[in-house]
Design a protein around this motif. Sequence first.
Motif, PDB file in Angstrom:
ATOM      1  N   ILE A   1     -16.779 -49.868  39.166  1.00 17.50           N
ATOM      2  CA  ILE A   1     -17.652 -49.254  40.182  1.00 17.50           C
ATOM      3  C   ILE A   1     -18.136 -50.294  41.187  1.00 17.50           C
ATOM      4  O   ILE A   1     -18.135 -50.050  42.392  1.00 17.50           O
ATOM      5  N   GLN A   2     -18.550 -51.470  40.712  1.00 15.54           N
ATOM      6  CA  GLN A   2     -19.116 -52.479  41.605  1.00 15.54           C
ATOM      7  C   GLN A   2     -18.062 -53.204  42.440  1.00 15.54           C
ATOM      8  O   GLN A   2     -18.312 -53.513  43.601  1.00 15.54           O
ATOM      9  N   GLN A   3     -16.875 -53.476  41.880  1.00 19.40           N
ATOM     10  CA  GLN A   3     -15.909 -54.315  42.580  1.00 19.40           C
ATOM     11  C   GLN A   3     -14.596 -53.616  42.897  1.00 19.40           C
ATOM     12  O   GLN A   3     -13.736 -54.202  43.554  1.00 19.40           O
ATOM     13  N   GLY A   4     -14.420 -52.384  42.428  1.00 13.15           N
ATOM     14  CA  GLY A   4     -13.161 -51.678  42.645  1.00 13.15           C
ATOM     15  C   GLY A   4     -13.024 -51.137  44.054  1.00 13.15           C
ATOM     16  O   GLY A   4     -13.972 -51.111  44.837  1.00 13.15           O
ATOM     17  N   LYS A   5     -11.819 -50.698  44.369  1.00 14.34           N
ATOM     18  CA  LYS A   5     -11.531 -50.113  45.678  1.00 14.34           C
ATOM     19  C   LYS A   5     -12.081 -48.691  45.710  1.00 14.34           C
ATOM     20  O   LYS A   5     -11.881 -47.917  44.776  1.00 14.34           O
TER      21      LYS A   5
ATOM     22  N   PHE B   1      -6.646 -53.977  36.197  1.00  8.96           N
ATOM     23  CA  PHE B   1      -6.911 -55.053  35.260  1.00  8.96           C
ATOM     24  C   PHE B   1      -5.577 -55.532  34.696  1.00  8.96           C
ATOM     25  O   PHE B   1      -4.532 -54.958  34.981  1.00  8.96           O
ATOM     26  N   ARG B   2      -5.628 -56.553  33.883  1.00 11.50           N
ATOM     27  CA  ARG B   2      -4.410 -57.127  33.312  1.00 11.50           C
ATOM     28  C   ARG B   2      -3.636 -56.099  32.486  1.00 11.50           C
ATOM     29  O   ARG B   2      -2.422 -56.047  32.535  1.00 11.50           O
ATOM     30  N   ARG B   3      -4.326 -55.268  31.744  1.00 12.63           N
ATOM     31  CA  ARG B   3      -3.663 -54.320  30.845  1.00 12.63           C
ATOM     32  C   ARG B   3      -3.489 -52.923  31.424  1.00 12.63           C
ATOM     33  O   ARG B   3      -2.879 -52.072  30.794  1.00 12.63           O
TER      34      ARG B   3
ATOM     35  N   ILE C   1     -16.382 -52.786  31.694  1.00 16.81           N
ATOM     36  CA  ILE C   1     -15.211 -52.528  32.531  1.00 16.81           C
ATOM     37  C   ILE C   1     -15.504 -51.390  33.514  1.00 16.81           C
ATOM     38  O   ILE C   1     -15.113 -51.456  34.677  1.00 16.81           O
ATOM     39  N   ILE C   2     -16.221 -50.370  33.065  1.00 20.72           N
ATOM     40  CA  ILE C   2     -16.590 -49.263  33.954  1.00 20.72           C
ATOM     41  C   ILE C   2     -17.519 -49.767  35.055  1.00 20.72           C
ATOM     42  O   ILE C   2     -17.340 -49.459  36.231  1.00 20.72           O
ATOM     43  N   GLU C   3     -18.503 -50.561  34.679  1.00 20.80           N
ATOM     44  CA  GLU C   3     -19.430 -51.107  35.678  1.00 20.80           C
ATOM     45  C   GLU C   3     -18.693 -52.004  36.663  1.00 20.80           C
ATOM     46  O   GLU C   3     -18.929 -51.940  37.878  1.00 20.80           O
TER      47      GLU C   3
END
Length: 78
Positions: free
Chosen positions: A32-36, A51-53, A27-29
């Motif tokens: 970093i790779q796809q987040g804003k 994310f969903r949660r 989730i961290i990766e």
Amino acid sequence: MQKGQYRIIITRHATEQVYRRRIHENIIENTIQQGKMEYFGKNNVKFIKEFRRGTICCMDEIINDTIVIVTITKTVKK
């Protein structure tokens, strides 16, 4: 791990927070790779991904060609 031209380094403090908050490394990766990516200040950046949660936020510092992840936060949706 890399993001574009930058190398990614995770501090011990951030690693401890990941385990304390029970966040999986994938989730961290993914954050970093796809987040804003938001710049704030002169050499600081945030990676934010929903994310969903909940939402994961990685607070980072840019030093030359390296992004150092200083802290990781998690907010939970109700």
